[in-house]
Design an enzyme around this catalytic site. Structure first.
Site, PDB file in Angstrom:
ATOM      1  N   SER A 191       2.094  -6.113  -3.698  1.00  0.00           N
ATOM      2  CA  SER A 191       0.494  -6.197  -3.063  1.00  0.00           C
ATOM      3  C   SER A 191       0.657  -7.741  -3.216  1.00  0.00           C
ATOM      4  CB  SER A 191      -0.228  -5.346  -2.538  1.00  0.00           C
ATOM      5  OG  SER A 191      -1.169  -5.069  -1.500  1.00  0.00           O
ATOM      6  N   GLU A 325       1.958  -0.244   6.101  1.00  0.00           N
ATOM      7  CA  GLU A 325       0.940  -1.236   5.089  1.00  0.00           C
ATOM      8  C   GLU A 325      -0.379  -0.702   5.159  1.00  0.00           C
ATOM      9  OE1 GLU A 325       2.131  -2.215   2.469  1.00  0.00           O
ATOM     10  OE2 GLU A 325       3.512  -3.321   2.514  1.00  0.00           O
ATOM     11  N   HIS A 416       0.419   1.277   2.657  1.00  0.00           N
ATOM     12  CA  HIS A 416       0.544   0.480   1.424  1.00  0.00           C
ATOM     13  C   HIS A 416       0.699   1.219   0.160  1.00  0.00           C
ATOM     14  CE1 HIS A 416      -0.566  -3.051   0.354  1.00  0.00           C
ATOM     15  NE2 HIS A 416      -1.338  -3.180  -1.042  1.00  0.00           N
TER      16      HIS A 416
END
Length: 499
Positions: A191, A325, A416
């Site tokens: 991320s 995600e 995610h």
């Protein structure tokens, strides 16, 4: 050299540290690489930590820059640890003594959290599995939010990036004493941490400090200096102070954090005033506003332009994303959007008409909320990953592209953060069940973790590198496969090439 019956000790350049033995490896926690960023050091470039006398215990996590975890930013357990000395490294090593062959390969991990949250103290970032497989692992902290990245008239830009660089310099100067090889350093993160390592890949100053890069779900850097200055001036104005070190230093840490939440695109409603579509438009338009900034010096160009210009061209790169995600951003809006044409919502969040048409054609059969959620994922993560792979297709060092496609049985998608416990091979760890279910597949962790170990050790993760002809993509799923052009459904979102 220390026997396993004793606590391991290592002499760093600042002084000796004492760690703890675990099964098959040693951990040294909370080693400061910089002076506490408070007082005269607040809002300044990091300063290497002064030497200490005696042996410093390194058996507990150091203080973290994160003061309050943001549950909506990460599904990863990332505890906050109070204290002022927040710039630390954790070192996990199978053998805290330099090996005869020059040492083991090194992984340096930079955590995510939207550049405003996250913690190196996460149990998911423990390096035990990498140690088991012959890799020394280092996790680092850095200043977050406005302290790390906010524009201040008379302060250094990109202070958080300077923290990364000083941490990497610490690794260069000290990791041999922990059994690592400073000439074989792979930087990695997920991320915002994935964005961090891409930022470093595009920074000329960072080039001597690492050899390889693994970026998981990394957003490329594109925040302009003008946008950063506007945010910094707004925060100072809301705080009733001058946008200078002297002015902002009159505000407490808590006051700056409260103001930061008002001006940042992460940690509030994204500027939508409760309207999810308006919030998405603001988030997609602004990006991660408190993060690395294109300052023309430390970060001379946006990530895509830097890699296109050949910066980092000698560094091998793995990058990729999970398939879904941020699809959950409209998870509760399916019924409300059921009667709204997808084209209208995509237009409202900023997609150009030609892009809307092509994107809808590439995703037949999806309802509006699902399609727009996938668009958010593709806009922020998947299309940028494909773009960077294509931009590097002719540079000397190869690039490998992957997808993490396994659907969590609890979340219902490849969301995610889902890939991180597979990367670190910690499927029995804390908070895994809510994210990955009670029986996440160990065979998949063997694949993901094993590819990372192979790449860190040899520079080859075990599938064909990206090129413009085959466009090979590793798809981590049950079973894991290699497919051609595995990101083709995002191609409508790529920038047009000129020339």
């Amino acid at each position: 050299m220390t026997s396993p019956s004793q606590q391991p000790e290592v002499a760093t350049q600042a002084g000796a540290v004492r760690g703890i033995w675990r099964d098959g490896s040693a951990a040294f926690l909370g080693i400061p690489f910089a002076e506490p960023p408070v007082g005269e050091h607040r809002f300044q470039a990091p300063v290497p930590h002064r030497p200490w006398e005696g042996v410093r215990p390194a058996v507990e996590q150091g203080a973290t820059p994160q003061r309050k975890a943001l549950a909506e930013v990460t599904l990863i357990p990332e505890p906050s640890v109070p204290g002022e000395s927040t710039l630390n490294v954790n070192v996990f090593t199978p053998n805290p003594a330099k090996a005869d062959d020059g040492g083991l390969p090194v992984l340096v991990w930079i955590h995510g959290g939207g550049y405003v949250a996250g913690s190196p103290a996460s149990p998911w970032y423990d390096g035990a599995a990498f140690n088991r497989d012959g890799v020394v692992t280092v996790s680092v902290s850095y200043r977050l939010g406005f302290d790390g990245f906010g524009w201040i008239e008379d302060a250094p830009r990109n202070r958080g990036v300077l923290d990364w660089l000083l941490a990497l310099e610490w690794v260069r100067d000290n990791i041999a004493a922990f059994g690592g090889d400073p000439s074989r350093v792979t930087i990695s993160g997920q991320s915002a941490g994935g964005g961090a390592v891409l930022t470093l890949l595009g920074s000329p100053r960072a080039q001597p400090l690492f050899n390889r890069v693994i970026s998981l779900s990394g957003p490329p850097t594109n925040v302009t200096l003008a946008a950063s200055e506007a945010l910094g001036r707004k925060l100072a104005e809301l705080g009733g102070v001058a946008p200078t070190v002297a002015g902002l230093s009159t505000l407490t840490e808590a006051e700056v954090l409260a103001l930061q939440a008002q001006v940042s695109s992460v940690g509030n409603d994204g500027g939508g005033g409760g309207d999810p579509v308006a919030g998405l438009a603001a988030m997609l338009g602004e990006g991660l506003t408190l993060g690395p900034v294109i300052d023309g010096e430390l970060i001379p160009l946006p990530t895509s332009e830097a890699l296109a210009a050949g910066i980092g061209a000698d560094k091998e790169l793995i990058l990729g994303t999970t398939d879904n995600e941020f699809n959950m951003v409209l998870a509760g809006a399916g019924e409300a959007l059921a009667a709204v044409p997808a084209a209208a919502v995509l237009g409202a969040v900023g997609a150009a008409p030609a892009v809307v048409e092509a994107y809808i054609a590439a995703h037949p059969g999806l309802d509006t909320a699902t399609l727009v959620g996938q668009y958010v994922t593709d806009h922020m993560f998947r299309a940028p990953a494909l773009n960077l792979a294509e931009l590097r297709s002719s540079v000397p060092a190869p690039t490998w592209l992957y997808r993490f496609a396994w659907d969590s049985p609890t979340v219902g998608s490849a969301c995610h953060c889902l890939d991180v416990p597979f990367m670190f091979d910690v499927l029995g760890g804390e908070r895994i069940v809510p994210l990955a279910g009670p029986n996440p597949p160990q065979v998949l962790a063997d694949e993901v973790h094993g590819s990372a170990v192979a790449f860190i050790a040899t520079g080859d993760p075990g599938w064909p590198a990206w090129d413009d002809a085959d466009r090979a993509v590793r798809v981590y799923d049950l079973p894991t496969t290699v497919v051609a052009d595995g990101y083709a459904d995002t191609r409508a979102l790529l920038p047009e090439r000129v020339g």
